[in-house]
Design an enzyme around this catalytic site. Sequence first.
Site, short mmCIF file in Angstrom:
data_model
loop_
_atom_site.label_atom_id
_atom_site.label_comp_id
_atom_site.label_asym_id
_atom_site.label_seq_id
_atom_site.Cartn_x
_atom_site.Cartn_y
_atom_site.Cartn_z
N ASN A 23 32.25 -31.47 12.04
CA ASN A 23 32.28 -32.68 11.21
C ASN A 23 30.99 -32.73 10.39
O ASN A 23 29.93 -33.02 10.93
CB ASN A 23 32.40 -33.91 12.13
CG ASN A 23 32.34 -35.21 11.36
OD1 ASN A 23 32.43 -35.23 10.14
ND2 ASN A 23 32.19 -36.32 12.08
N LYS A 25 30.25 -34.80 8.08
CA LYS A 25 29.90 -36.19 7.71
C LYS A 25 29.49 -36.26 6.24
O LYS A 25 30.13 -35.65 5.40
CB LYS A 25 28.79 -36.72 8.64
CG LYS A 25 29.10 -36.47 10.11
CD LYS A 25 28.19 -37.25 11.02
CE LYS A 25 28.42 -36.80 12.45
NZ LYS A 25 27.89 -37.72 13.42
N HIS A 110 36.83 -42.33 14.16
CA HIS A 110 35.50 -41.81 14.47
C HIS A 110 34.54 -42.98 14.74
O HIS A 110 34.65 -44.04 14.11
CB HIS A 110 34.99 -40.96 13.30
CG HIS A 110 33.71 -40.25 13.63
ND1 HIS A 110 32.48 -40.87 13.52
CD2 HIS A 110 33.47 -39.01 14.11
CE1 HIS A 110 31.55 -40.03 13.92
NE2 HIS A 110 32.11 -38.89 14.28
N GLU A 182 34.27 -39.23 22.34
CA GLU A 182 32.96 -39.29 21.70
C GLU A 182 32.30 -40.63 22.04
O GLU A 182 32.52 -41.62 21.32
CB GLU A 182 33.09 -39.16 20.19
CG GLU A 182 33.65 -37.84 19.72
CD GLU A 182 33.08 -37.45 18.35
OE1 GLU A 182 32.60 -36.33 18.22
OE2 GLU A 182 33.10 -38.27 17.43
N SER A 226 26.34 -35.18 20.17
CA SER A 226 25.12 -34.41 20.44
C SER A 226 25.37 -33.07 21.12
O SER A 226 24.63 -32.65 22.01
CB SER A 226 24.12 -35.25 21.23
OG SER A 226 23.78 -36.41 20.48
N GLY A 247 28.91 -32.52 15.15
CA GLY A 247 28.45 -33.10 13.90
C GLY A 247 27.21 -32.38 13.40
O GLY A 247 27.29 -31.26 12.88
N GLY A 248 26.06 -33.00 13.59
CA GLY A 248 24.80 -32.49 13.07
C GLY A 248 24.58 -30.98 13.23
O GLY A 248 24.21 -30.30 12.27
P1 PGA Z 1 26.86 -35.27 16.49
O1 PGA Z 1 28.19 -35.93 15.90
O2 PGA Z 1 27.23 -33.89 16.97
O3 PGA Z 1 25.91 -35.23 15.34
O4 PGA Z 1 26.41 -36.14 17.60
C1 PGA Z 1 29.42 -35.77 16.52
C2 PGA Z 1 30.50 -36.33 15.65
O5 PGA Z 1 30.21 -37.17 14.80
O6 PGA Z 1 31.67 -35.97 15.79
#
Ligand code: PGA
Length: 264
Positions: A23, A25, A110, A182, A226, A247-248
Amino acid sequence: MQICEFASQYKFFGMKKIYLFANWKMYLDVAESKKLAAAYASERANFPRDSVVAIFPSALSFSTVGEAITGTTFALGAQNTFWIDKGGYTGEVSAVMFKNVGGKYALVGHAERRHLFSESNHEVRQKIDTMLTAPLTPVLCVGETLQEKKDGKTMEVLEAQLRAAYMDIAWPKNIEAIIAYEPVWAVGSGEACEPEEAEKIAGLIHDWATKLLPKGISPVVLYGGSVREENILDYINQPHLAGVLVGGASTKLSSLLGLLGQLK
Ligand code: PGA
């Protein structure tokens, strides 16, 4: 081949087909998305064999990323879709529009949509209904806030989110029911859920969703929040977790290579 040799080749997750969903974002502009998508494509031999890989770029970068991953087995997913196909809905993009430019999946519910944009369980359901007719495969995100966790309400919240999303739904047999657990407090915070806790909750989500969905639809549960190089294996080795939504750590080539290095 010896069994242990065989197992180590697969880093414990055995022959499990793992889902690696990225993702992006709103982290990358079009040029950056194009560059990173090309890097994903050139790394494709380093993704585990049989893994299901999908990239969720911004709506603006969707087609550009689609072109960059042409010829790979990687799929494209939308981060958000509207629940009406066409009309006077300024700023929105419908599920069928994403489908028409190569979309296969779509995130729905989400944590950032629910909590930064006040998306309700009712809206989540409307979105799922239109995704299924587009068709796009909905990736339903569920999770509790820190306060809900502290108040001992995690199960109640998750159950309500699942019930609203799936109750009495007509689910096409050829579309997977994918759910990402999540926890809101773990998304983007650097504070991941303990893998054992995620596994326990994934088992419950699996059972609840199985009861809500029509017979014969077996839910696929992922963990997100995370996920990093240091912990990815701890999640995908859990029996009820089929993979991860990242995500990140999926938005930089260096961290992607770190994740892939763990899966070798
Ligand atoms: P993150 O985000 O890995 O940056 O915590 C997860 C997500 O938004 O699905």
